[in-house]
Design an enzyme around this catalytic site. Structure first.
Site, PDB file in Angstrom:
ATOM      1  N   SER A  63       0.801  -1.283  -0.029  1.00  0.00           N
ATOM      2  CA  SER A  63       0.267  -0.136  -0.026  1.00  0.00           C
ATOM      3  C   SER A  63       0.826   1.122  -0.164  1.00  0.00           C
ATOM      4  O   SER A  63       1.869   1.285  -0.816  1.00  0.00           O
ATOM      5  CB  SER A  63      -0.802  -0.153   1.055  1.00  0.00           C
ATOM      6  OG  SER A  63      -1.848   1.177   1.451  1.00  0.00           O
TER       7      SER A  63
ATOM      8  N   TYR B 256      -4.773   9.181  -5.833  1.00  0.00           N
ATOM      9  CA  TYR B 256      -3.704   8.112  -5.450  1.00  0.00           C
ATOM     10  C   TYR B 256      -3.981   7.363  -4.103  1.00  0.00           C
ATOM     11  O   TYR B 256      -4.258   6.159  -3.967  1.00  0.00           O
ATOM     12  CB  TYR B 256      -2.328   8.549  -5.530  1.00  0.00           C
ATOM     13  CG  TYR B 256      -1.034   7.656  -5.029  1.00  0.00           C
ATOM     14  CD1 TYR B 256      -0.805   6.364  -5.733  1.00  0.00           C
ATOM     15  CD2 TYR B 256      -0.674   7.640  -4.007  1.00  0.00           C
ATOM     16  CE1 TYR B 256       0.137   5.410  -5.404  1.00  0.00           C
ATOM     17  CE2 TYR B 256       0.255   6.895  -3.219  1.00  0.00           C
ATOM     18  CZ  TYR B 256       0.557   5.720  -4.135  1.00  0.00           C
ATOM     19  OH  TYR B 256       1.697   4.877  -3.678  1.00  0.00           O
TER      20      TYR B 256
ATOM     21  N   LYS C 123      -5.062   3.452  -2.998  1.00  0.00           N
ATOM     22  CA  LYS C 123      -4.277   2.727  -2.085  1.00  0.00           C
ATOM     23  C   LYS C 123      -5.106   2.394  -0.633  1.00  0.00           C
ATOM     24  O   LYS C 123      -4.869   1.318  -0.061  1.00  0.00           O
ATOM     25  CB  LYS C 123      -3.163   3.659  -1.809  1.00  0.00           C
ATOM     26  CG  LYS C 123      -1.906   3.504  -2.559  1.00  0.00           C
ATOM     27  CD  LYS C 123      -1.494   2.066  -2.873  1.00  0.00           C
ATOM     28  CE  LYS C 123      -0.311   2.058  -4.100  1.00  0.00           C
ATOM     29  NZ  LYS C 123       0.441   0.972  -4.058  1.00  0.00           N
TER      30      LYS C 123
HETATM   31  N1  LIG Z   1       8.350   4.451  -4.543  1.00  0.00           N
HETATM   32  C1  LIG Z   1       7.593   5.326  -3.567  1.00  0.00           C
HETATM   33  O1  LIG Z   1       7.900   6.204  -3.145  1.00  0.00           O
HETATM   34  C2  LIG Z   1       6.457   4.229  -3.174  1.00  0.00           C
HETATM   35  C3  LIG Z   1       5.905   3.387  -3.795  1.00  0.00           C
HETATM   36  N2  LIG Z   1       4.830   2.789  -3.201  1.00  0.00           N
HETATM   37  C4  LIG Z   1       4.289   1.693  -3.834  1.00  0.00           C
HETATM   38  O2  LIG Z   1       5.162   0.578  -3.915  1.00  0.00           O
HETATM   39  C5  LIG Z   1       4.941  -0.299  -5.281  1.00  0.00           C
HETATM   40  C6  LIG Z   1       6.069  -0.225  -5.895  1.00  0.00           C
HETATM   41  O3  LIG Z   1       6.320   1.123  -6.398  1.00  0.00           O
HETATM   42  P1  LIG Z   1       7.832   1.374  -7.123  1.00  0.00           P
HETATM   43  O4  LIG Z   1       8.896   0.107  -6.557  1.00  0.00           O
HETATM   44  O5  LIG Z   1       8.168   2.619  -6.622  1.00  0.00           O
HETATM   45  O6  LIG Z   1       7.480   1.168  -8.521  1.00  0.00           O
HETATM   46  P2  LIG Z   1       8.313   1.032  -9.831  1.00  0.00           P
HETATM   47  O7  LIG Z   1       7.394   2.105 -10.866  1.00  0.00           O
HETATM   48  O8  LIG Z   1       9.667   1.362  -9.750  1.00  0.00           O
HETATM   49  O9  LIG Z   1       7.967  -0.323 -10.251  1.00  0.00           O
HETATM   50  C7  LIG Z   1       6.599  -0.873 -10.510  1.00  0.00           C
HETATM   51  C8  LIG Z   1       6.594  -2.188 -10.971  1.00  0.00           C
HETATM   52  O10 LIG Z   1       4.830  -2.577 -11.164  1.00  0.00           O
HETATM   53  C9  LIG Z   1       5.017  -2.978 -12.687  1.00  0.00           C
HETATM   54  N3  LIG Z   1       3.597  -2.438 -13.045  1.00  0.00           N
HETATM   55  C10 LIG Z   1       3.375  -1.390 -13.138  1.00  0.00           C
HETATM   56  N4  LIG Z   1       2.020  -1.297 -13.873  1.00  0.00           N
HETATM   57  C11 LIG Z   1       1.705  -2.562 -13.909  1.00  0.00           C
HETATM   58  C12 LIG Z   1       0.911  -3.175 -14.740  1.00  0.00           C
HETATM   59  N5  LIG Z   1      -0.239  -2.678 -15.350  1.00  0.00           N
HETATM   60  N6  LIG Z   1       0.683  -4.684 -14.947  1.00  0.00           N
HETATM   61  C13 LIG Z   1       1.859  -5.266 -14.115  1.00  0.00           C
HETATM   62  N7  LIG Z   1       2.804  -4.753 -13.685  1.00  0.00           N
HETATM   63  C14 LIG Z   1       2.981  -3.299 -13.518  1.00  0.00           C
HETATM   64  C15 LIG Z   1       6.186  -2.258 -13.332  1.00  0.00           C
HETATM   65  O11 LIG Z   1       6.505  -3.232 -14.530  1.00  0.00           O
HETATM   66  P3  LIG Z   1       6.250  -2.753 -15.897  1.00  0.00           P
HETATM   67  O12 LIG Z   1       6.009  -1.424 -15.944  1.00  0.00           O
HETATM   68  O13 LIG Z   1       6.977  -3.463 -16.934  1.00  0.00           O
HETATM   69  O14 LIG Z   1       4.617  -3.398 -15.959  1.00  0.00           O
HETATM   70  C16 LIG Z   1       7.329  -2.525 -12.294  1.00  0.00           C
HETATM   71  O15 LIG Z   1       7.971  -3.831 -12.035  1.00  0.00           O
HETATM   72  C17 LIG Z   1       3.636   0.601  -5.949  1.00  0.00           C
HETATM   73  O16 LIG Z   1       2.542   0.027  -5.583  1.00  0.00           O
HETATM   74  C18 LIG Z   1       3.519   1.938  -5.106  1.00  0.00           C
HETATM   75  O17 LIG Z   1       2.441   2.520  -5.174  1.00  0.00           O
HETATM   76  C19 LIG Z   1       4.348   3.108  -1.954  1.00  0.00           C
HETATM   77  C20 LIG Z   1       4.759   4.142  -1.233  1.00  0.00           C
HETATM   78  C21 LIG Z   1       5.990   4.820  -1.718  1.00  0.00           C
HETATM   79  C1  LIG Z   2       1.555  10.358  14.559  1.00  0.00           C
HETATM   80  C2  LIG Z   2       1.813  11.129  13.324  1.00  0.00           C
HETATM   81  C3  LIG Z   2       3.054  11.069  12.690  1.00  0.00           C
HETATM   82  C4  LIG Z   2       2.619  11.820  11.394  1.00  0.00           C
HETATM   83  C5  LIG Z   2       3.595  11.673  10.158  1.00  0.00           C
HETATM   84  C6  LIG Z   2       3.134  11.842   8.860  1.00  0.00           C
HETATM   85  C7  LIG Z   2       4.139  11.603   7.738  1.00  0.00           C
HETATM   86  C8  LIG Z   2       3.327  11.397   6.758  1.00  0.00           C
HETATM   87  C9  LIG Z   2       3.967  11.519   5.220  1.00  0.00           C
HETATM   88  C10 LIG Z   2       3.308  10.925   4.149  1.00  0.00           C
HETATM   89  C11 LIG Z   2       4.076  10.592   2.984  1.00  0.00           C
HETATM   90  C12 LIG Z   2       3.466  10.132   2.150  1.00  0.00           C
HETATM   91  C13 LIG Z   2       4.173   9.226   1.223  1.00  0.00           C
HETATM   92  C14 LIG Z   2       3.537   8.601  -0.008  1.00  0.00           C
HETATM   93  C15 LIG Z   2       4.598   7.938  -0.848  1.00  0.00           C
HETATM   94  C16 LIG Z   2       3.852   7.257  -2.073  1.00  0.00           C
HETATM   95  O1  LIG Z   2       3.093   6.523  -2.203  1.00  0.00           O
HETATM   96  C17 LIG Z   2       4.125   7.730  -3.287  1.00  0.00           C
HETATM   97  N1  LIG Z   2       5.637   8.210  -3.403  1.00  0.00           N
HETATM   98  C18 LIG Z   2       3.921   6.534  -4.351  1.00  0.00           C
HETATM   99  O2  LIG Z   2       4.944   6.594  -5.489  1.00  0.00           O
END
Ligand SMILES: NC(=O)C1=CN([C@@H]2O[C@H](COP(=O)(O)OP(=O)(O)OC[C@H]3O[C@@H](n4cnc5c(N)ncnc54)[C@H](OP(=O)(O)O)[C@@H]3O)[C@@H](O)[C@H]2O)C=CC1
Ligand SMILES: CCCCCCCCCCCCCCCC(=O)[C@@H](N)CO
Length: 374
Positions: free
Chosen positions: A222, A236, A240
């Site tokens: 998530s 977004y 999630k």
């Molecule tokens: N990076 C961040 O700051 C954060 C990320 N997240 C969550 O973590 C997870 C991973 O993120 P992150 O590592 O940054 O992502 P990346 O963009 O680096 O990687 C995403 C992966 O998902 C695959 N993907 C995307 N769309 C599809 C699709 N339609 N079907 C199949 N595969 C798919 C991509 O492969 P391909 O493109 O080849 O399909 C790739 O392998 C996500 O769910 C993101 O929302 C959560 C919090 C923070």
């Molecule tokens: C007790 C209270 C403590 C409060 C602290 C709160 C801080 C919250 C920060 C939230 C940051 C959200 C990141 C989302 C990342 C993400 O999902 C994307 N980068 C996706 O790619």
């Protein structure tokens, strides 16, 4: 089995009533008795646990050794790092993504990861060797159920029933709600939420067949943005946030099959996806989230694998994440007594901290808007 457990609980309640002479209604007594049972040391409980695995998620250990771990989004970012750690643990790994070139490159990186670590460790002592890692990539679009079903069927034919499913696929195109085109919202919704429904629907039948092999696990990535949304993350966060309802309901349905469900809540993480979203991110979104900084994807993966193996339900990646999960714990399961006590003791104080953080955010937004009007 459930009937036997309930009967055992009632029998203990009846014994308690007989000894104490109280005439409370049996439901209350049963409840108190089950609480005292929960407070006993794990070693005592474990003996009973074998006969009653369908009550409530309890502390457990989920092994990754020699198990089939399927990771969607395993070709990049957090999913890729988790796949590397899984092979270090001795898992057989299948990764899913759309782009075949990315899948091929990722498979090579994952297979050679134990060697890379060995070289980096600069030690003569060899790491535990599990033979050449078995890693295969499957091209599938999570938006399309039949392609996910096909990929998982092939993966199961190759490496056997799924023991652990990690859903790490996801997209994020943050922008103010009014500036987000509907197509972009649908893309996030279909990938992040519907994509998870598709993966679970296709994978669960392949997981139930391995029930006798020790606990299995479904771990859904998530985001902290599901626990609290920020300016620019409304659409977004909606995609999630829905995953929490999905995971909580599923845990109740799947415990019977010895399958643990967990949610991973990463903060901003340095990944190709994060680089992409930063290109168009609203400056207020950057400002509000920058205090937390961005973690390395391997650090997030380490925290995630640790939580997954410990059978946690809500998996956090850093201290801030722990406070956020605590203040938003609601009615999520909490298998760990220590964590439960921590939640009970700190929730009130953390709610005060949350008000202070929120006040800061609204102040920043107000100042930004005033600056725009000038
Ligand atoms: N990076 C961040 O700051 C954060 C990320 N997240 C969550 O973590 C997870 C991973 O993120 P992150 O590592 O940054 O992502 P990346 O963009 O680096 O990687 C995403 C992966 O998902 C695959 N993907 C995307 N769309 C599809 C699709 N339609 N079907 C199949 N595969 C798919 C991509 O492969 P391909 O493109 O080849 O399909 C790739 O392998 C996500 O769910 C993101 O929302 C959560 C919090 C923070
Ligand atoms: C007790 C209270 C403590 C409060 C602290 C709160 C801080 C919250 C920060 C939230 C940051 C959200 C990141 C989302 C990342 C993400 O999902 C994307 N980068 C996706 O790619």
């Amino acid at each position: 089995m459930r009937k036997r457990v309930c009967e055992a609980g009632r029998a203990r309640g009846a014994k308690f009533r007989a000894i104490s002479g109280y005439s409370w209604c049996s439901a209350e007594v049963d409840w108190i008795v089950s609480c005292t049972r929960w407070l006993r040391w794990p070693s005592d409980r474990d003996k009973e646990e074998e006969a009653c695995d369908c009550t409530c998620p309890r502390p457990t250990r989920i092994s990754l050794r020699s198990r089939h771990v399927v990771i969607t989004g395993g070709s990049s970012g957090i999913g890729l790092s988790m796949a590397k750690l899984a092979v270090l643990e001795g898992s057989r790994v299948s990764i899913l993504g759309r782009n075949t070139d990315k899948l091929t490159a990722a498979c090579q990186e994952i297979v050679s990861y134990p060697e890379t670590v060995q070289n980096l460790a600069d030690t003569a002592e060899p790491l535990a060797v599990f033979g050449k890692p078995q890693v295969y990539g499957y091209s599938a679009d999570v938006k399309d159920f039949s392609s996910v079903e096909k990929a998982l069927t092939e993966a199961v034919e190759k490496l056997g029933p799924i023991d652990v499913l990690i859903c790490s696929h996801g997209v994020s195109t943050p922008a103010r709600f009014e500036d987000t085109p509907l197509d972009s919202m649908y893309h996030m919704l279909d990938t992040n939420l519907k994509g998870n429904l598709h993966c679970l629907k296709a994978a669960i039948p392949h997981m139930k067949s391995r029930i006798s092999e020790g606990p299995g696990c479904i771990s859904i990535v998530s985001s902290q943005a599901a626990q609290v949304s920020l300016y620019g993350y409304s659409a977004y966060s909606a995609t999630k946030g829905g995953l929490r309802g999905l995971a909580e309901g599923l845990q109740q349905e799947l415990l019977e099959y010895n399958i643990r469900v967990s949610l991973i809540f990463p903060p901003d993480t340095e990944t190709p996806g994060f680089v992409e979203e930063n290109k168009t991110k609203h400056e207020l979104t950057v400002k509000l989230s920058e205090s937390s900084g961005a973690m390395e994807s391997m650090d997030v993966a380490k925290a995630a694998i640790h939580g997954l193996k410990a059978g946690q339900f809500s998996i956090t990646c850093n201290f801030e994440g722990l406070t956020l999960s605590t203040v938003t714990a609601g009615m999520s399961p909490q298998p760990s007594l220590a964590h439960a006590l921590f939640e009970i003791c700190t929730m009130g104080i953390l709610r005060i901290v949350a008000f202070v953080v929120l006040a800061g955010w609204y102040k920043t937004i107000g100042e930004f808007n005033r600056g725009q009007r000038k």
